[in-house]
Design a protein around this motif. Structure first.
Motif, PDB file in Angstrom:
ATOM      1  N   GLN A  93      35.826   0.970 -20.449  1.00 55.00           N
ATOM      2  CA  GLN A  93      35.513   0.040 -21.510  1.00 55.00           C
ATOM      3  C   GLN A  93      36.947  -1.306 -22.069  1.00 55.00           C
ATOM      4  OE1 GLN A  93      34.624   2.906 -25.026  1.00 55.00           O
ATOM      5  NE2 GLN A  93      36.583   1.666 -25.851  1.00 55.00           N
ATOM      6  N   LYS A  94      35.980  -2.291 -22.057  1.00 54.06           N
ATOM      7  CA  LYS A  94      36.760  -3.041 -22.319  1.00 54.06           C
ATOM      8  C   LYS A  94      37.335  -3.189 -23.391  1.00 54.06           C
ATOM      9  CE  LYS A  94      33.896  -6.740 -20.171  1.00 54.06           C
ATOM     10  NZ  LYS A  94      32.671  -7.580 -20.656  1.00 54.06           N
ATOM     11  N   VAL A  95      38.070  -4.127 -24.164  1.00 51.27           N
ATOM     12  CA  VAL A  95      39.332  -4.512 -25.456  1.00 51.27           C
ATOM     13  C   VAL A  95      38.203  -4.547 -26.101  1.00 51.27           C
ATOM     14  CG1 VAL A  95      41.030  -4.969 -26.424  1.00 51.27           C
ATOM     15  CG2 VAL A  95      41.150  -3.891 -23.864  1.00 51.27           C
ATOM     16  N   LEU A  96      36.812  -5.372 -26.260  1.00 49.74           N
ATOM     17  CA  LEU A  96      37.081  -6.028 -27.161  1.00 49.74           C
ATOM     18  C   LEU A  96      34.934  -6.203 -26.404  1.00 49.74           C
ATOM     19  CD1 LEU A  96      38.830  -8.738 -28.211  1.00 49.74           C
ATOM     20  CD2 LEU A  96      38.830  -7.084 -29.088  1.00 49.74           C
ATOM     21  N   ASP A  97      34.184  -5.684 -27.797  1.00 47.76           N
ATOM     22  CA  ASP A  97      32.910  -5.427 -27.649  1.00 47.76           C
ATOM     23  C   ASP A  97      32.326  -7.181 -27.467  1.00 47.76           C
ATOM     24  OD1 ASP A  97      32.757  -6.521 -29.987  1.00 47.76           O
ATOM     25  OD2 ASP A  97      31.842  -4.542 -30.766  1.00 47.76           O
ATOM     26  N   ASN A 101      34.871  -7.466 -31.136  1.00 45.13           N
ATOM     27  CA  ASN A 101      35.691  -6.349 -31.881  1.00 45.13           C
ATOM     28  C   ASN A 101      35.870  -5.451 -31.082  1.00 45.13           C
ATOM     29  OD1 ASN A 101      34.433  -7.683 -34.891  1.00 45.13           O
ATOM     30  ND2 ASN A 101      32.245  -6.745 -33.769  1.00 45.13           N
ATOM     31  N   ARG A 102      37.616  -5.012 -31.859  1.00 48.67           N
ATOM     32  CA  ARG A 102      37.938  -4.475 -30.990  1.00 48.67           C
ATOM     33  C   ARG A 102      37.260  -2.662 -30.805  1.00 48.67           C
ATOM     34  NH1 ARG A 102      40.792  -0.174 -34.484  1.00 48.67           N
ATOM     35  NH2 ARG A 102      41.424  -1.547 -36.461  1.00 48.67           N
ATOM     36  N   TYR A 103      37.643  -2.190 -30.176  1.00 52.05           N
ATOM     37  CA  TYR A 103      36.353  -0.882 -29.896  1.00 52.05           C
ATOM     38  C   TYR A 103      37.758   0.495 -30.269  1.00 52.05           C
ATOM     39  CZ  TYR A 103      32.660  -2.271 -26.612  1.00 52.05           C
ATOM     40  OH  TYR A 103      31.696  -2.462 -25.915  1.00 52.05           O
ATOM     41  N   MET A 105      40.368   3.341 -31.013  1.00 49.28           N
ATOM     42  CA  MET A 105      40.669   3.800 -30.073  1.00 49.28           C
ATOM     43  C   MET A 105      41.022   4.977 -28.861  1.00 49.28           C
ATOM     44  SD  MET A 105      43.840   2.238 -29.277  1.00 49.28           S
ATOM     45  CE  MET A 105      45.744   3.128 -29.837  1.00 49.28           C
TER      46      MET A 105
END
Length: 256
Positions: A93-97, A101-103, A105
């Protein structure tokens, strides 16, 4: 340490690297306790190895559950001499989509909890149990082997959580080896590359071929039994301590 007659805890022992380790250790004369959550697979592996293997349903992040597995090993086989941490998850999973936007935690916490905290939990409780063992001529009472990954050193895009968890395991190796020298317990870590575990069975052939191209030689996926053989060698070779060994056929992962 002569593995024959010794007792090993193997997390994730119902499949993949863990299962190969269980089977190889039994072939060398060890007793094994599998710590896993897959009851059907764990029971099947244990049944296939007769009385040399016991399966215990265990969430490695749970201190009480791991303590129970340690107690089972000591009650049934008399001691805990070896611990091999193979349990882990690697969902990307990336940090940002895509929109920047951040995913949440949740994913990061879960991967760190299972891979890093779970390894620490088993390491700590295994070392606690090993310190009462009778030492051999080197003063050795136990061996702990953790599993990192080459992602600890060159994690790919989408592997932030996985790479962080495996990097933590690699960083855990030396300080615990230094600390446990008082107890006569060695700590080592294996960092596998592309190993053909069940995870690869669901990948498209093109994806697997792409991974193979990153391997230098031999140009193929690694085999779980090669991990198991390295783990057995670490146990046998008393001068291996406090180090992370890459087992990757000289592969270096690209950014993606």
């Amino acid at each position: 340490m002569d593995i024959k007659g010794k007792t090993a805890l193997v997390t994730g022992g119902a499949s993949g690297l863990g299962r190969a380790t269980v089977e190889h250790f039994v072939s060398l004369g060890a007793n094994v306790v599998i710590l896993d959550l897959n009851d059907e697979a764990g029971a099947a592996v244990a049944a296939a190895q007769g009385g040399k293997v016991t399966y215990v349903n265990t969430n490695v992040t749970d201190e009480v559950a791991v303590a129970n597995a340690v107690a089972v090993a000591k009650d049934k086989y008399g001691s805990v001499d070896i611990a091999v941490n193979c349990a882990g998850i690697g969902t990307p999973q990336k940090v940002l989509d895509r929109d920047g936007n951040r995913y949440p935690m949740d994913h990061f916490k879960k991967v760190i909890s299972i891979n890093l905290i779970g390894s620490y939990n088993v390491l700590a409780q295994a070392a606690e149990a090993m310190q009462t063992n009778e030492p051999n001529e080197d003063g050795e009472r136990g061996v702990i082997i953790n599993t990192a990954s080459v992602a600890a050193f060159e994690g790919q895009i989408g592997q932030a959580a996985y790479a962080a968890s495996k990097g933590g395991i690699a960083a855990l190796t030396l300080p615990t080896a230094r600390e446990f020298s008082r107890q006569g317990v060695r700590v080592m870590t294996i960092a596998p590359g592309f190993i053909h575990t069940p995870l690869f069975d669901g990948l498209p052939e093109a994806a697997v071929d792409s991974l193979k191209q990153q391997v230098v030689f031999p140009k193929r996926l690694g085999k779980p039994h090669e991990y198991a053989k390295l783990a057995a060698h670490i146990i046998d070779n008393a001068y291996l301590n406090g180090e992370t060994i890459r087992m990757d056929a000289a592969a270096r992962m690209a950014p993606k």
